[in-house]
Design a protein around this motif. Structure first.
Motif, PDB file in Angstrom:
ATOM      1  N   GLN A 101     127.753  86.772 109.836  1.00  0.00           N
ATOM      2  CA  GLN A 101     126.948  86.961 111.032  1.00  0.00           C
ATOM      3  C   GLN A 101     127.747  86.542 112.271  1.00  0.00           C
ATOM      4  O   GLN A 101     128.587  85.650 112.201  1.00  0.00           O
ATOM      5  CB  GLN A 101     125.666  86.115 110.957  1.00  0.00           C
ATOM      6  CG  GLN A 101     124.791  86.411 109.752  1.00  0.00           C
ATOM      7  CD  GLN A 101     123.567  85.510 109.739  1.00  0.00           C
ATOM      8  OE1 GLN A 101     123.087  85.079 110.779  1.00  0.00           O
ATOM      9  NE2 GLN A 101     123.053  85.244 108.537  1.00  0.00           N
ATOM     10  N   PRO A 102     127.484  87.184 113.424  1.00  0.00           N
ATOM     11  CA  PRO A 102     128.190  86.799 114.641  1.00  0.00           C
ATOM     12  C   PRO A 102     127.589  85.515 115.240  1.00  0.00           C
ATOM     13  O   PRO A 102     126.390  85.240 115.100  1.00  0.00           O
ATOM     14  CB  PRO A 102     127.979  87.992 115.569  1.00  0.00           C
ATOM     15  CG  PRO A 102     126.688  88.577 115.120  1.00  0.00           C
ATOM     16  CD  PRO A 102     126.623  88.360 113.629  1.00  0.00           C
ATOM     17  N   GLY A 103     128.425  84.740 115.882  1.00  0.00           N
ATOM     18  CA  GLY A 103     127.948  83.522 116.539  1.00  0.00           C
ATOM     19  C   GLY A 103     129.015  82.947 117.441  1.00  0.00           C
ATOM     20  O   GLY A 103     130.026  83.593 117.739  1.00  0.00           O
ATOM     21  N   TYR A 104     128.796  81.736 117.880  1.00  0.00           N
ATOM     22  CA  TYR A 104     129.740  81.024 118.744  1.00  0.00           C
ATOM     23  C   TYR A 104     130.047  79.661 118.139  1.00  0.00           C
ATOM     24  O   TYR A 104     129.128  78.931 117.724  1.00  0.00           O
ATOM     25  CB  TYR A 104     129.153  80.813 120.143  1.00  0.00           C
ATOM     26  CG  TYR A 104     129.019  82.073 120.964  1.00  0.00           C
ATOM     27  CD1 TYR A 104     130.087  82.544 121.712  1.00  0.00           C
ATOM     28  CD2 TYR A 104     127.828  82.777 120.990  1.00  0.00           C
ATOM     29  CE1 TYR A 104     129.972  83.701 122.464  1.00  0.00           C
ATOM     30  CE2 TYR A 104     127.695  83.937 121.753  1.00  0.00           C
ATOM     31  CZ  TYR A 104     128.781  84.387 122.483  1.00  0.00           C
ATOM     32  OH  TYR A 104     128.663  85.535 123.240  1.00  0.00           O
ATOM     33  N   LEU A 105     131.324  79.329 118.083  1.00  0.00           N
ATOM     34  CA  LEU A 105     131.730  77.984 117.712  1.00  0.00           C
ATOM     35  C   LEU A 105     131.681  77.112 118.973  1.00  0.00           C
ATOM     36  O   LEU A 105     132.282  77.451 119.996  1.00  0.00           O
ATOM     37  CB  LEU A 105     133.143  77.987 117.129  1.00  0.00           C
ATOM     38  CG  LEU A 105     133.768  76.605 116.906  1.00  0.00           C
ATOM     39  CD1 LEU A 105     132.980  75.812 115.868  1.00  0.00           C
ATOM     40  CD2 LEU A 105     135.236  76.743 116.481  1.00  0.00           C
ATOM     41  N   VAL A 106     130.975  76.019 118.903  1.00  0.00           N
ATOM     42  CA  VAL A 106     130.809  75.115 120.049  1.00  0.00           C
ATOM     43  C   VAL A 106     131.337  73.744 119.651  1.00  0.00           C
ATOM     44  O   VAL A 106     130.842  73.127 118.699  1.00  0.00           O
ATOM     45  CB  VAL A 106     129.328  75.017 120.468  1.00  0.00           C
ATOM     46  CG1 VAL A 106     129.165  73.965 121.565  1.00  0.00           C
ATOM     47  CG2 VAL A 106     128.821  76.372 120.937  1.00  0.00           C
ATOM     48  N   VAL A 107     132.347  73.280 120.369  1.00  0.00           N
ATOM     49  CA  VAL A 107     132.940  71.963 120.134  1.00  0.00           C
ATOM     50  C   VAL A 107     132.558  71.062 121.302  1.00  0.00           C
ATOM     51  O   VAL A 107     132.845  71.366 122.455  1.00  0.00           O
ATOM     52  CB  VAL A 107     134.475  72.059 120.001  1.00  0.00           C
ATOM     53  CG1 VAL A 107     135.075  70.676 119.803  1.00  0.00           C
ATOM     54  CG2 VAL A 107     134.849  72.968 118.843  1.00  0.00           C
ATOM     55  N   THR A 108     131.891  69.974 120.993  1.00  0.00           N
ATOM     56  CA  THR A 108     131.356  69.119 122.056  1.00  0.00           C
ATOM     57  C   THR A 108     132.240  67.916 122.359  1.00  0.00           C
ATOM     58  O   THR A 108     131.808  66.979 123.010  1.00  0.00           O
ATOM     59  CB  THR A 108     129.957  68.621 121.665  1.00  0.00           C
ATOM     60  OG1 THR A 108     130.030  67.920 120.415  1.00  0.00           O
ATOM     61  CG2 THR A 108     128.986  69.777 121.550  1.00  0.00           C
ATOM     62  N   GLY A 109     133.462  67.939 121.897  1.00  0.00           N
ATOM     63  CA  GLY A 109     134.363  66.823 122.147  1.00  0.00           C
ATOM     64  C   GLY A 109     134.772  66.183 120.849  1.00  0.00           C
ATOM     65  O   GLY A 109     134.151  66.382 119.791  1.00  0.00           O
ATOM     66  N   HIS A 110     135.837  65.391 120.902  1.00  0.00           N
ATOM     67  CA  HIS A 110     136.374  64.846 119.664  1.00  0.00           C
ATOM     68  C   HIS A 110     136.502  63.330 119.743  1.00  0.00           C
ATOM     69  O   HIS A 110     137.026  62.799 120.715  1.00  0.00           O
ATOM     70  CB  HIS A 110     137.748  65.458 119.374  1.00  0.00           C
ATOM     71  CG  HIS A 110     138.393  64.894 118.148  1.00  0.00           C
ATOM     72  ND1 HIS A 110     137.858  65.063 116.890  1.00  0.00           N
ATOM     73  CD2 HIS A 110     139.503  64.133 117.993  1.00  0.00           C
ATOM     74  CE1 HIS A 110     138.633  64.442 116.010  1.00  0.00           C
ATOM     75  NE2 HIS A 110     139.628  63.873 116.652  1.00  0.00           N
ATOM     76  N   ILE A 111     135.990  62.662 118.718  1.00  0.00           N
ATOM     77  CA  ILE A 111     136.252  61.249 118.511  1.00  0.00           C
ATOM     78  C   ILE A 111     136.699  61.074 117.067  1.00  0.00           C
ATOM     79  O   ILE A 111     136.454  61.941 116.220  1.00  0.00           O
ATOM     80  CB  ILE A 111     135.014  60.380 118.804  1.00  0.00           C
ATOM     81  CG1 ILE A 111     133.821  60.829 117.954  1.00  0.00           C
ATOM     82  CG2 ILE A 111     134.665  60.391 120.269  1.00  0.00           C
ATOM     83  CD1 ILE A 111     132.597  59.954 118.133  1.00  0.00           C
ATOM     84  N   ASP A 112     137.354  59.959 116.769  1.00  0.00           N
ATOM     85  CA  ASP A 112     137.989  59.802 115.465  1.00  0.00           C
ATOM     86  C   ASP A 112     137.014  59.873 114.300  1.00  0.00           C
ATOM     87  O   ASP A 112     137.359  60.338 113.218  1.00  0.00           O
ATOM     88  CB  ASP A 112     138.739  58.466 115.424  1.00  0.00           C
ATOM     89  CG  ASP A 112     139.941  58.477 116.372  1.00  0.00           C
ATOM     90  OD1 ASP A 112     140.325  59.579 116.813  1.00  0.00           O
ATOM     91  OD2 ASP A 112     140.481  57.393 116.664  1.00  0.00           O
TER      92      ASP A 112
END
Length: 772
Positions: free
Chosen positions: A346-357
């Protein structure tokens, strides 16, 4: 109005009971009302429900217009609409009309005192004593006055001298009990760009060390405001901002985000809206095929802010599945242009909200829905106001909301309540800090304004804001150079103080009054979500506690030595100072015109802090001035050596001036200072009587008639029965300085026995100044 506790409970499917207790007098029997069926409605209960909107069982603290309540009683329209999470505070009943005299003092300095002085004055919340989970800080708060005093009159003009008022010069002396440092705006820079500013001095002579007039005036004004029971000033004594809850990891937060929704910002009809999307989580292990994701993971350690950079929203195709708990999650994910895309993806969007360890999941948005949800302008404005420096530096459009960005949001009744960039975001408190401060009319002045002047102040019968030049003028404090100048370090050397933190209003367990009911778990502390002036109020004015300074090897608690952190980011916050060692004498003058005897009493008491009530022979009241006050610097002792009274009417009405000047020194000076102080304290008691009739929280409080009290009784009442004055005495008592371990800053990562300890974890309560 009567302050009451209401217990509303359901006794059956069609029956309920209302119990109303008066909080201002525990001797009055509670009133109970029953409603046994829908056909036989009790009108008191019906009126209570209609006026307040309360239909759920629980305990509530409210006001009622008459006692006992009737079917026509007025209840507040802004009452809470759901069961309170914890019992409301129990307000101590006001005392009877007992008037303290010199033979019946309340010893607030006794360690066995169990209640705060001033508890008899009002039914407003007061800070608990003997706190079990006690915080440490170099600062504390002087309570808000029970009756904020203002003057509804215009100040006297400068066009003439009043023969019934005083004019003259006060000759003062200031000794620094600890090292002091007042920064000069000029200084030399080294190769690394660090500035080495000198102690404040005159332009023509670097050795002419002075304390500038504005520093002295600010110090004196702050003490005068406390002594005269002045109300807190917005954006000076407190800011009126509405803050967000910083600790999103609190246990009480998780239920709030069970119904969190997601969407993408779009611009619709000239305004920002949210297009709702379905969403699910995707594990980091599923993202290993994305090259830019690998680049994101390889950024420097979390201390480098570059790692916080967000990946752009990315079109993908994915296959959903369900985990063991039955929750939806991504089974496999592919780049949109990948040849591996199966037909079922299915189509969609990958959303990355920031990175912590420690983070292990990101998000996929899919299946957009309509209609769009418009974002109210008030929400947008508040969101932009809540932006942090980090958001402005590292998010697109300086952290402001723009079309195309993914967001998470909370919704109620088809309206957006709040939104954020991550699944769990900071929520705004229900109230601003200023809502917890006692208010006063805009067209009235505080007593210090009346004496020291003001700008842009509304006045009675004036349509435009006015400014007024004060009736006193303070000179610079000049160092007496004949004694020599001794700095804490030798010439060419400087000291680097610990980073001077400042208490943040978001630390609500310090800034708000905490009652005994808030003593339990950390999530039970009174916060800005509680009802202002009912559940809690602002603690008051912040002052720094005195601390004895050991010049022989005692610098480490205050200054960096070899143990200074090498972190380059911290270095940007460090400063360099060269404090003046203790034991120096400064002199300055205060010129005054048209002051009454009580105004002179306030001014001279603010200078000398010569209170009648003293703990013992070691009591030595001192002010705080200059930089690094939280580290132990800045304690100074002021003395009045002489007062020259000038009869300007006599001087300028005689061709030769006449004998128009009178000098007060030694015993005569002390007698006049004592008389003026008593006149000021009597004036305060008289003003309280005038104001209390307009102040509902203390309408039943009996203030002693100052005309019937001896000077000692007036001083005893003023200095012991007013909590703010008793706390000021304790906060300025240099002779009984608290130990450094009780006045240090707490740490988030303190090393204890080889382990890291977060001293803020249990939200310890800052004790009353009287308990330190």
């Amino acid at each position: 109005m009567y302050r009451v506790k209401v217990t509303f409970e359901k006794t059956g499917e069609t029956s309920c009971k209302l119990k109303v207790e008066r909080l201002d007098d525990a001797t009055i029997r509670p009133q109970e009302f029953q409603k046994r069926s829908s056909l036989k409605k009790n009108q008191v209960i019906q009126n209570f429900q209609d006026k307040t909107g309360i239909h759920e069982p629980g305990e509530y603290t409210l006001f009622v217009s008459q006692w006992p309540p009737t079917e026509k009683s007025e209840w507040p329209k802004d009452a809470p609409t759901k069961t309170m999470p914890k019992p409301q505070m129990k307000v101590p009943a006001p005392q009877s009309s007992t008037q303290p005299t010199s033979s019946q003092p309340i010893n607030v300095d006794s360690p066995s005192a169990k209640s705060s002085p001033g508890s008899m004055l009002h039914s407003l919340p007061s800070q608990m004593r003997n706190v079990r989970v006690s915080a440490k800080a170099p600062y504390n708060f002087i309570s808000q006055p029970p009756v904020p005093l203002t003057l509804a009159q215009n100040p006297p003009g400068h066009h003439l001298w009043d023969k019934d008022r005083y004019s003259g010069v006060i000759h003062c002396e200031m000794e620094n009990l600890t090292p002091i440092y007042t920064r000069d705006g000029r200084g030399q820079k080294d190769e690394e760009g660090h500035v080495f500013p000198d102690f404040f001095h005159l332009d023509h002579d670097a050795e002419s060390i002075v304390v500038p007039p504005r520093t002295l005036k600010g110090m004196i004004r702050s003490i005068m405001e406390i002594l005269s029971l002045a109300p807190l000033r917005p954006d000076k004594d407190f800011d009126s901002k509405q803050y967000t809850w910083r600790s999103v990891t609190e246990r009480s937060f998780s239920p709030k985000f069970r119904d969190v929704q997601a969407g993408i910002l779009v611009e619709s009809e000239g305004r920002l809206s949210i297009q709702p999307y379905q969403w699910m989580e995707v594990k980091h292990t599923k993202l290993k095929h994305f090259a830019d994701w690998q680049e994101f993971l390889s950024l420097p350690s979390r201390d480098n802010k570059a790692k916080a950079k967000l990946l752009p929203i990315k079109k993908v195709k994915f296959i959903p599945s369900r985990n063991i708990k039955g929750e939806s999650e991504v089974f496999q994910i592919y780049a949109e242009d990948s040849k591996e895309n199966p037909s079922i993806a299915q189509p969609g969007y990958l959303v990355v909200t920031g990175h912590i360890d420690t983070k292990k999941r990101e998000f996929v948005f899919y299946q957009p829905a309509t209609p769009y949800l418009p974002i109210p302008e008030s929400i947008q404005e508040k969101y932009n106001d809540f932006r942090t420096d980090f958001m402005e530096d590292y998010l697109p459009n300086h952290g402001k909301l723009i079309a195309g960005e993914p967001v998470f949001y909370l919704q109620k009744n088809d309206a957006i309540q709040w939104l954020g960039r991550a699944r769990i975001f900071r929520l705004p408190f229900a109230h601003a800090t200023g809502d917890f401060a006692l208010r006063y009319p805009d067209d009235q002045m505080t007593i210090p304004d009346f004496i020291l002047g003001f700008t842009d102040q509304k006045l009675p019968q004036c349509t435009e804001p006015q400014s007024y030049q004060g009736r006193i003028s303070i000179s610079a404090a000049f160092l007496q150079q004949e004694q020599g100048i001794n700095f804490l370090v030798e010439e060419g050397n400087v000291l680097e103080p610990y980073i001077l933190s400042s208490p943040k209003p978001t630390t609500f367990q310090h800034y708000l009054v905490q009652q005994e009911e808030n003593q339990g778990k950390s999530d039970q502390r009174a916060s800005y979500n509680d009802r202002p002036l009912v559940t809690s109020i602002l603690r008051g004015r912040k002052l720094y506690l005195p601390r004895r300074f050991n010049s022989k090897g005692g610098n480490k608690p205050c200054f960096y030595g070899e143990e200074k952190p090498k972190d380059a980011e911290l270095d940007k916050q460090h400063t360099h100072i060269r404090p003046l060692a203790s034991g120096h004498i400064f002199t300055f003058e205060i010129h005054f015109d048209n002051l009454t005897n009580w105004e002179l009493g306030l001014l001279t008491l603010a200078l000398t802090l010569d209170f009648v009530k003293k703990r013992d022979a070691k009591t030595n009241y001192a002010h705080k001035i200059g930089m690094a006050k939280p580290l132990g610097l800045g304690s100074v002792k002021l003395r009045i050596n002489q007062i020259s009274l000038i009869n300007r009417v006599e001087r300028y009405s005689s061709p030769i001036g006449g004998c128009s000047e009178r000098s007060l020194v030694d015993e005569e000076l002390q007698q006049e200072l004592g008389r003026w102080r008593t006149d000021f304290e009597r004036f305060i008691l008289q003003e309280i009587e005038k104001h209390k009739a307009e102040s509902k929280p203390i309408a039943d409080w009996k203030c002693p008639n100052p005309d019937n009290l001896t000077p000692d009784a007036v001083a005893d009442w003023y200095e012991t029965q007013l909590a703010c004055i008793a706390e000021l005495r304790r906060m300025c008592d240099y002779g009984h300085s608290p130990d450094y371990t009780q006045t240090r800053y707490m740490e988030i990562e303190k090393q204890e026995n080889g382990e890291r300890v977060n001293e803020f974890k249990e939200r310890p309560i800052l004790p009353s100044p009287l308990d330190i």
